[in-house]
Design a protein around this motif. Structure first.
Motif, short mmCIF file in Angstrom:
data_model
loop_
_atom_site.label_atom_id
_atom_site.label_comp_id
_atom_site.label_asym_id
_atom_site.label_seq_id
_atom_site.Cartn_x
_atom_site.Cartn_y
_atom_site.Cartn_z
N CYS A 147 18.00 25.97 -34.57
CA CYS A 147 16.83 25.19 -34.97
C CYS A 147 15.90 25.04 -33.77
O CYS A 147 16.34 24.66 -32.69
CB CYS A 147 17.27 23.81 -35.48
SG CYS A 147 15.89 22.71 -35.77
N ARG A 149 13.59 22.94 -33.26
CA ARG A 149 13.30 21.55 -32.88
C ARG A 149 14.46 20.89 -32.15
O ARG A 149 14.28 20.27 -31.12
CB ARG A 149 12.93 20.72 -34.11
CG ARG A 149 11.49 20.92 -34.53
CD ARG A 149 11.28 20.27 -35.87
NE ARG A 149 12.24 20.81 -36.83
CZ ARG A 149 11.92 21.19 -38.06
NH1 ARG A 149 10.71 21.03 -38.49
NH2 ARG A 149 12.83 21.69 -38.86
N CYS A 150 15.67 21.02 -32.71
CA CYS A 150 16.76 20.23 -32.12
C CYS A 150 17.86 21.07 -31.51
O CYS A 150 18.74 20.54 -30.83
CB CYS A 150 17.36 19.30 -33.18
SG CYS A 150 18.29 20.18 -34.43
N HIS A 163 20.07 21.27 -43.22
CA HIS A 163 19.86 20.79 -41.85
C HIS A 163 18.54 20.03 -41.73
O HIS A 163 18.50 18.91 -41.22
CB HIS A 163 19.87 21.96 -40.86
CG HIS A 163 19.42 21.59 -39.49
ND1 HIS A 163 20.28 21.03 -38.56
CD2 HIS A 163 18.20 21.63 -38.90
CE1 HIS A 163 19.60 20.77 -37.45
NE2 HIS A 163 18.34 21.13 -37.63
N CYS A 168 18.37 17.12 -38.90
CA CYS A 168 17.49 17.59 -37.84
C CYS A 168 16.87 16.38 -37.14
O CYS A 168 16.35 15.48 -37.78
CB CYS A 168 16.40 18.49 -38.39
SG CYS A 168 15.45 19.24 -37.07
N LEU A 169 16.96 16.37 -35.85
CA LEU A 169 16.37 15.32 -35.02
C LEU A 169 16.98 13.94 -35.26
O LEU A 169 16.46 12.94 -34.81
CB LEU A 169 14.85 15.26 -35.21
CG LEU A 169 14.12 16.55 -34.81
CD1 LEU A 169 12.63 16.39 -35.02
CD2 LEU A 169 14.41 16.93 -33.38
ZN ZN Z 1 16.89 20.76 -36.22
#
Ligand code: ZN
Ligand code: ZN
Lengths: 173, 455
Positions: A147, A149-150, A163, A168-169
């Motif tokens: 991912c 972002r994370c 996810h 996520c996050l």
């Molecule tokens: Zn993520």
């Protein structure tokens, strides 16, 4: 900090200027990733991980029942009830159990001579091989995607959707 | 504040030195784990009581309760927990004193003022924590005397006494691998002392494994983030160590009866049952057939996916599934214990258990290396996963020089092993001489007293 970033930028070509924000974003996201990983590992040591609200520490208000079968709220006398909020907060700060990392920091083990064994020196250290197997954090099977972002892993579109929707996050503030 | 019948009513100095005879039978042995307290009387084989080292609050209760051997029978669904120990070390002395008070007065029914205490303490306990512990033991509870021991030493003592002619006893040397609730240590022991400079630690234990399992199940099927007690049970009953991760991942993908790993756990519903349970224990054990490397290839075991009884079971499962009071496990069963062997998979920058052992051995004198590799003792609750020792040997063998033997022994009871070693030590004739007495503590203070335990 501000100056370090803005000064070189001013001298950059327009092309670099276009790329720079992207790099900054990438840096931020790798920071997010580290943060997410650390937070996730930290969560593994939690006791009541699922409870959304952390309950107030009420040690000083609770005491053992006379027949010794559990905790009961001690009836507070009127005078203690009138304790100012500030005094109360101070008392809680003093009484609140601290976590181990705080105590470790206070112990200042770094000041020990190098030959003295200590908590820090007993840490096993990083693995000799850097190869890390990647499992999908959703379904557990081998994963090829990360991912952006994370940094958590997923294996398929289906797992990515899960996810994104759920975790996520989650570990990034 | 507490109903403390144990608190000395006499001022300090008055009684401590007068006692004319030391009563050997009055040693309380307390293995104070982050997960469980094991406590009893020195010289006995079994501890009198094993309780979780926490206060807990069931949904039905407004107050936090003391653990007791019977609390396992309570409905522990979504119970909140407060532990005095964080990352293996005591961080909340008030809470610990409270739990000990209850332990000594209500469960063991002993009076500290005429008892000695043998207490286990994790390796590298910070001086501030040692001070807090001594304060509880001498000032709050008023024990007559105290001996503090680390677990590897006690495990070594116990194993050496079990086989007086074995290598551990003859060489007075072993490598104790303690995989407990809070963390995992590989600790070399030589001449009955733990070699501190050789100890290596992985920051993973049973607590992290349970929390990891919670996380996996919560995202995949039912939210069990609040269910520490229940998920401990799931972990203990269903997790195992894989001998071939990629093969097992493939098996876990299969459908129907071909999936030898799938099993179902039924959550308590609070009405007909207050405990969770494994739905079909025989089904849950089917993975064992493929773990045995000498067994027939498992393709032969796959017949029967169309057997009527199984089809029925599948139907039944679908029906109950709707109520969401149960969940299936497949690859979680081995991916959870897998962390101990490869913490890096989880993003931890720490070596796995096999490397941890090699590093511990390598920090000792080269003459000890062959003996240490040949006398590895596994202890701690997290070594109870089926196939733990086998997997460890598979990973360790390639890392050890060919001319050395690798021999791994699992303790008969990895949860009670430390306590039994303590019980043995407490019944030895020179035990009292090894203790620090209350008056010595009052005279010299914590730090100076503590030095005695290491010489
Ligand atoms: Zn993520
Ligand atoms: Zn997936």
């Amino acid at each position: 900090m501000e100056d370090d970033v803005s000064n070189p930028l001013r001298r950059m070509s327009s092309r670099t200027r276009k790329i720079a924000p992207k790099m900054a974003a990438a840096l931020a996201s790798s920071d997010n990733r580290t943060q997410a990983t650390l937070a996730r590992l930290e969560a593994l040591e939690n006791d009541n991980a699922g409870m959304e609200t952390v309950e107030p520490i009420d040690d000083d208000e609770a005491s053992l029942d006379d027949d010794d079968d559990g905790y009961v709220q001690k009836k507070q006398s009127k005078s203690t009830k009138r304790k100012t909020r500030q005094a109360k907060a101070l008392e809680n700060a003093r009484k609140a159990p601290r976590n181990f990392l705080e105590l470790l920091h206070e112990a200042n083990l770094e000041s020990l001579p190098p030959h003295v064994p200590s908590y820090g020196k007993a840490a096993v250290g990083p693995p000799s091989s850097t190869c890390r197997r990647h499992f999908c954090t959703v379904c557990g099977f081998a994963s090829n995607y990360t991912c952006v972002r994370c940094g958590m892993r997923f294996c398929s579109i289906r797992c990515q959707v899960v996810h994104d929707d759920t975790r996520c996050l989650k570990f990034v503030t | 504040m507490y109903t403390n019948n144990n608190k000395p009513h006499t001022p300090f100095h008055s009684t401590a030195t007068i006692c004319p005879f030391s009563d050997m039978s009055n040693v309380v042995v307390l293995d104070n784990g982050g997960g469980f307290i094991k406590a009893g009387h020195g010289g006995e084989r079994e501890p009198s009581t094993v309780i979780p080292n926490c206060l807990y609050r069931p949904l039905s209760s407004k107050k936090f309760l003391h653990p007791s051997p019977t609390s396992a029978a309570d409905d522990l669904t979504s119970a909140a927990i407060r532990r005095p120990i964080d990352r293996g070390y005591l961080i909340n002395p008030d809470l610990q004193r409270d739990i000990w008070n209850h332990l000594f007065s209500s469960l063991l029914r002993i009076s500290p003022s005429n008892s000695s205490l043998l207490l286990t303490e994790p390796l590298f306990t910070l001086p501030s924590i040692q001070r807090a512990t001594d304060e509880i033991v001498f000032e709050d509870l008023g024990f007559k005397s105290l001996f503090v021991a680390d677990s590897p030493k006690l495990v070594h003592l116990y194993e050496a006494s079990r086989r007086p002619y074995g290598l551990v006893a003859k060489a007075q040397c072993s490598l104790v691998v303690d995989c407990g609730f809070s963390f995992t240590h590989a600790a070399p022991v030589f001449q009955n002392f733990t070699l501190n400079y050789g100890v290596k630690r992985i920051d993973l234990g049973g607590k992290a494994l349970t929390n990891y399992l919670k996380e996996l199940v919560s995202y995949r099927s039912v939210n069990v983030m609040d269910e520490s007690f229940i998920m401990d049970d799931v972990k203990e009953k269903l997790c195992f160590v894989s001998l071939d991760v990629s093969r097992d991942l493939q098996v876990a993908r299969r459908r129907g009866r071909d999936n030898l790993l799938r099993c179902t756990y039924v959550l308590p519903d609070g009405v007909t049952h207050t405990k969770g349970f494994v739905k079909d224990p025989d089904e849950a054990k089917r993975y064992l057939t493929m773990m045995n490397r000498n067994a027939q290839p498992y393709s032969d075991l796959n017949q029967g996916s169309d057997r009527p009884d199984y089809a029925e079971k599948l139907e039944e499962r679908k029906k109950v599934d709707l109520t969401k009071t149960e969940f299936d496990l497949t690859n979680e069963r081995f991916l959870v214990p897998e962390m101990i062997f490869h913490p890096a998979d989880l993003g931890m920058n720490e070596a796995g258990l096999a490397e941890c052992i090699v590093r511990a051995v390598n920090s000792c004198h080269p003459l000890l290396h062959p003996v240490l590799f040949e006398s590895i003792i596994l202890t701690g609750g997290s070594t109870l996963f089926p196939r733990f020792a086998e997997r460890l040997e598979m990973e360790l063998r390639p890392l050890v020089p060919d001319n050395y033997q690798v021999k791994i022994t699992t303790q008969e009871d990895p949860i009670l092993g430390v306590w039994r070693g303590g019980s043995l030590l407490a019944s030895s004739p020179d035990f009292e001489a090894m203790c620090i007495t209350k008056s010595e503590y009052e005279e010299m203070g914590s730090a100076r007293c503590r030095k005695r335990f290491f010489h």
